[in-house]
Design a protein around this motif. Structure first.
Motif, PDB file in Angstrom:
ATOM      1  N   GLU A 133       7.309  43.524 -47.168  1.00 19.96           N
ATOM      2  CA  GLU A 133       8.571  42.937 -46.731  1.00 19.96           C
ATOM      3  C   GLU A 133       9.343  42.433 -47.947  1.00 19.96           C
ATOM      4  OE1 GLU A 133       6.736  41.334 -42.499  1.00 19.96           O
ATOM      5  OE2 GLU A 133       7.488  39.942 -43.982  1.00 19.96           O
ATOM      6  N   PRO A 134       9.910  43.296 -48.739  1.00 17.82           N
ATOM      7  CA  PRO A 134      10.607  42.882 -49.949  1.00 17.82           C
ATOM      8  C   PRO A 134      11.846  42.048 -49.668  1.00 17.82           C
ATOM      9  CG  PRO A 134      10.992  45.216 -49.500  1.00 17.82           C
ATOM     10  CD  PRO A 134       9.932  44.769 -48.561  1.00 17.82           C
ATOM     11  N   SER A 135      12.382  42.103 -48.463  1.00 18.72           N
ATOM     12  CA  SER A 135      13.583  41.335 -48.158  1.00 18.72           C
ATOM     13  C   SER A 135      13.277  39.899 -47.785  1.00 18.72           C
ATOM     14  CB  SER A 135      14.341  42.007 -47.005  1.00 18.72           C
ATOM     15  OG  SER A 135      13.528  42.044 -45.849  1.00 18.72           O
ATOM     16  N   ALA A 136      11.998  39.483 -47.924  1.00 18.48           N
ATOM     17  CA  ALA A 136      11.569  38.119 -47.613  1.00 18.48           C
ATOM     18  C   ALA A 136      11.889  37.748 -46.174  1.00 18.48           C
ATOM     19  CB  ALA A 136      12.202  37.122 -48.568  1.00 18.48           C
ATOM     20  N   VAL A 137      11.597  38.682 -45.266  1.00 14.89           N
ATOM     21  CA  VAL A 137      11.757  38.436 -43.840  1.00 14.89           C
ATOM     22  C   VAL A 137      10.394  38.605 -43.195  1.00 14.89           C
ATOM     23  CG1 VAL A 137      12.844  39.229 -41.701  1.00 14.89           C
ATOM     24  CG2 VAL A 137      14.141  39.207 -43.841  1.00 14.89           C
ATOM     25  N   THR A 138      10.016  37.671 -42.327  1.00 17.90           N
ATOM     26  CA  THR A 138       8.704  37.729 -41.694  1.00 17.90           C
ATOM     27  C   THR A 138       8.650  38.843 -40.669  1.00 17.90           C
ATOM     28  OG1 THR A 138       9.322  36.189 -39.948  1.00 17.90           O
ATOM     29  CG2 THR A 138       8.509  35.245 -42.013  1.00 17.90           C
ATOM     30  N   SER A 139       7.447  39.065 -40.148  1.00 21.02           N
ATOM     31  CA  SER A 139       7.252  40.135 -39.163  1.00 21.02           C
ATOM     32  C   SER A 139       8.020  39.866 -37.875  1.00 21.02           C
ATOM     33  CB  SER A 139       5.755  40.297 -38.862  1.00 21.02           C
ATOM     34  OG  SER A 139       5.225  39.085 -38.376  1.00 21.02           O
ATOM     35  N   THR A 140       8.364  38.612 -37.624  1.00 24.55           N
ATOM     36  CA  THR A 140       9.133  38.284 -36.417  1.00 24.55           C
ATOM     37  C   THR A 140      10.643  38.392 -36.648  1.00 24.55           C
ATOM     38  OG1 THR A 140       9.141  35.938 -37.016  1.00 24.55           O
ATOM     39  CG2 THR A 140       7.322  36.713 -35.649  1.00 24.55           C
ATOM     40  N   GLY A 141      11.042  38.782 -37.868  1.00 29.66           N
ATOM     41  CA  GLY A 141      12.461  38.883 -38.181  1.00 29.66           C
ATOM     42  C   GLY A 141      13.060  37.594 -38.699  1.00 29.66           C
ATOM     43  N   MET A 142      12.273  36.529 -38.808  1.00 31.29           N
ATOM     44  CA  MET A 142      12.773  35.254 -39.313  1.00 31.29           C
ATOM     45  C   MET A 142      12.776  35.268 -40.841  1.00 31.29           C
ATOM     46  SD  MET A 142      11.305  31.423 -38.520  1.00 31.29           S
ATOM     47  CE  MET A 142       9.936  31.555 -39.679  1.00 31.29           C
ATOM     48  N   PRO A 143      13.816  34.747 -41.480  1.00 29.54           N
ATOM     49  CA  PRO A 143      13.829  34.699 -42.939  1.00 29.54           C
ATOM     50  C   PRO A 143      12.679  33.867 -43.489  1.00 29.54           C
ATOM     51  CG  PRO A 143      15.587  33.345 -42.015  1.00 29.54           C
ATOM     52  CD  PRO A 143      15.022  34.135 -40.885  1.00 29.54           C
ATOM     53  N   GLN A 144      12.272  34.185 -44.728  1.00 31.87           N
ATOM     54  CA  GLN A 144      11.132  33.508 -45.336  1.00 31.87           C
ATOM     55  C   GLN A 144      11.535  32.103 -45.798  1.00 31.87           C
ATOM     56  OE1 GLN A 144       8.020  34.961 -45.595  1.00 31.87           O
ATOM     57  NE2 GLN A 144       7.316  32.956 -46.248  1.00 31.87           N
ATOM     58  N   VAL A 145      11.094  31.103 -45.043  1.00 31.29           N
ATOM     59  CA  VAL A 145      11.329  29.699 -45.382  1.00 31.29           C
ATOM     60  C   VAL A 145       9.967  28.998 -45.371  1.00 31.29           C
ATOM     61  CG1 VAL A 145      12.541  27.568 -44.823  1.00 31.29           C
ATOM     62  CG2 VAL A 145      13.598  29.771 -44.302  1.00 31.29           C
ATOM     63  N   THR A 146       9.645  28.311 -46.452  1.00 30.82           N
ATOM     64  CA  THR A 146       8.331  27.678 -46.593  1.00 30.82           C
ATOM     65  C   THR A 146       8.474  26.166 -46.749  1.00 30.82           C
ATOM     66  OG1 THR A 146       8.321  27.981 -48.989  1.00 30.82           O
ATOM     67  CG2 THR A 146       7.378  29.749 -47.653  1.00 30.82           C
ATOM     68  N   ILE A 147       7.339  25.486 -46.775  1.00 30.69           N
ATOM     69  CA  ILE A 147       7.296  24.033 -46.951  1.00 30.69           C
ATOM     70  C   ILE A 147       6.927  23.715 -48.401  1.00 30.69           C
ATOM     71  CG2 ILE A 147       6.196  21.881 -46.240  1.00 30.69           C
ATOM     72  CD1 ILE A 147       7.965  23.073 -44.107  1.00 30.69           C
ATOM     73  N   ASP A 148       7.758  22.922 -49.052  1.00 28.42           N
ATOM     74  CA  ASP A 148       7.446  22.463 -50.407  1.00 28.42           C
ATOM     75  C   ASP A 148       6.169  21.604 -50.354  1.00 28.42           C
ATOM     76  OD1 ASP A 148       9.179  21.915 -53.238  1.00 28.42           O
ATOM     77  OD2 ASP A 148       7.629  20.445 -52.747  1.00 28.42           O
ATOM     78  N   PRO A 149       5.250  21.761 -51.327  1.00 20.03           N
ATOM     79  CA  PRO A 149       3.983  21.010 -51.277  1.00 20.03           C
ATOM     80  C   PRO A 149       4.137  19.506 -51.479  1.00 20.03           C
ATOM     81  CG  PRO A 149       4.161  22.237 -53.332  1.00 20.03           C
ATOM     82  CD  PRO A 149       5.271  22.704 -52.463  1.00 20.03           C
ATOM     83  N   ASP A 150       5.286  19.043 -51.943  1.00 16.58           N
ATOM     84  CA  ASP A 150       5.486  17.606 -52.167  1.00 16.58           C
ATOM     85  C   ASP A 150       5.835  16.937 -50.830  1.00 16.58           C
ATOM     86  OD1 ASP A 150       7.831  15.575 -54.116  1.00 16.58           O
ATOM     87  OD2 ASP A 150       5.862  15.124 -53.260  1.00 16.58           O
ATOM     88  N   ILE A 151       4.807  16.475 -50.106  1.00 12.11           N
ATOM     89  CA  ILE A 151       4.977  15.874 -48.781  1.00 12.11           C
ATOM     90  C   ILE A 151       4.529  14.423 -48.833  1.00 12.11           C
ATOM     91  CG2 ILE A 151       4.267  15.974 -46.357  1.00 12.11           C
ATOM     92  CD1 ILE A 151       3.827  18.932 -46.667  1.00 12.11           C
TER      93      ILE A 151
END
Length: 272
Positions: A133-151
């Motif tokens: 998925e080079p376009s950074a889109v998940t298998s469900t079609g949602m864009p690739q958004v992650t959680i920053d580790p600084d929580i």
């Protein structure tokens, strides 16, 4: 004879012979309250002269200073012990244990998240996914958004709901274009690794600690579910841009049954 202050209950021993009238005013040396001391009834002597009593009743208060001195010089017999009142907090006994438990859990999660981020940055994980998925889109079609580790995670005392648990962090847009309406989901887990509580919140809705303690949970829930975020901060997030989030858990279960928590992105909209 013994007399008592009507206000604070302090008792005094007074010599009836020093009372020049049937009743005199006295001031409590403890609380300052003024009360009436009555001379005990005694049988009248045989040579009782009513004219002397009349004269005494009509005479000016020449003994006022002496009466005040009698009351001030009275010796206190007993005084009520002072009491210190403090609010009852049912969870107070285990507060230190809870703080230690969640502090350890937070440190462990941050360490795991930091290690994961490091491995990802080095290309040691998610390589196959990146190739597929080079376009950074998940298998469900949602864009690739992650959680920053600084929580960050901490407890607060809300005026209406009691103890609440707050998780703060940032979501990172790792897709190739802007995204909007990022939704995150937090979970609390039991010691058996089962979800004990789930809470969702849109990114961009941050409240101060004073608001978290003062607002009721309906107001806090409405803030968390603002889709656009405060000042439209959850709209048009650029590639590699970050947006803050805040998840508030309330009606907490018994904390001795909890062992962990997690946060993940559950929805985001890619802009065309």
């Amino acid at each position: 004879m013994l007399v008592s202050c009507e206000l604070c209950g302090t008792k005094y021993r007074v010599d009836p012979k020093r009372l020049h009238k049937d009743k005199v005013k006295a001031r409590c040396s403890r609380c300052g309250h003024t009360f009436v001391v009555r001379r005990p009834e005694e049988p009248e002597p045989d040579d009782f002269d009513p004219s002397l009593m009349a004269e005494e009743e009509t005479r000016p208060s020449e003994h006022e200073d002496e009466e005040q001195h009698d009351a001030d010089a009275a010796i206190p017999v007993t005084r009520p012990a002072p009491q210190v009142l403090r609010p009852f907090t049912p969870r107070e006994r285990s507060a230190s244990k809870r703080g230690i438990l969640f502090a350890v859990l937070t440190i462990v999660l941050l360490a795991v998240a930091a290690a994961t981020y490091y491995l990802y940055s080095k290309g040691l994980i998610l390589q196959e996914k990146d190739k597929v998925e080079p376009s950074a889109v998940t298998s469900t079609g949602m864009p690739q958004v992650t959680i920053d580790p600084d929580i960050r995670a901490y407890f607060l005392e809300n005026m209406s709901a009691g103890q609440i648990f707050v998780v703060e962090g940032k979501a990172v847009n790792e897709s190739g274009g802007p995204v909007s309406f990022v939704l995150v989901e937090g979970k609390l887990y039991t010691t058996e690794k089962q979800p004990a509580q789930i809470q969702k919140a849109y990114c961009g809705n941050i409240m101060s600690r004073e608001e978290l303690m003062r607002l009721d949970m309906t107001q806090i829930q409405n803030v968390m579910m603002n889709r656009e975020g405060k000042d439209l901060s959850n709209v048009h997030i650029p590639s590699m841009g970050k947006v803050p989030f805040m998840i508030v858990f309330y009606n907490l279960p018994e904390l001795s049954l909890l062992s962990d928590y997690s946060v993940e992105v559950t929805n985001a909209l890619a802009e065309k």
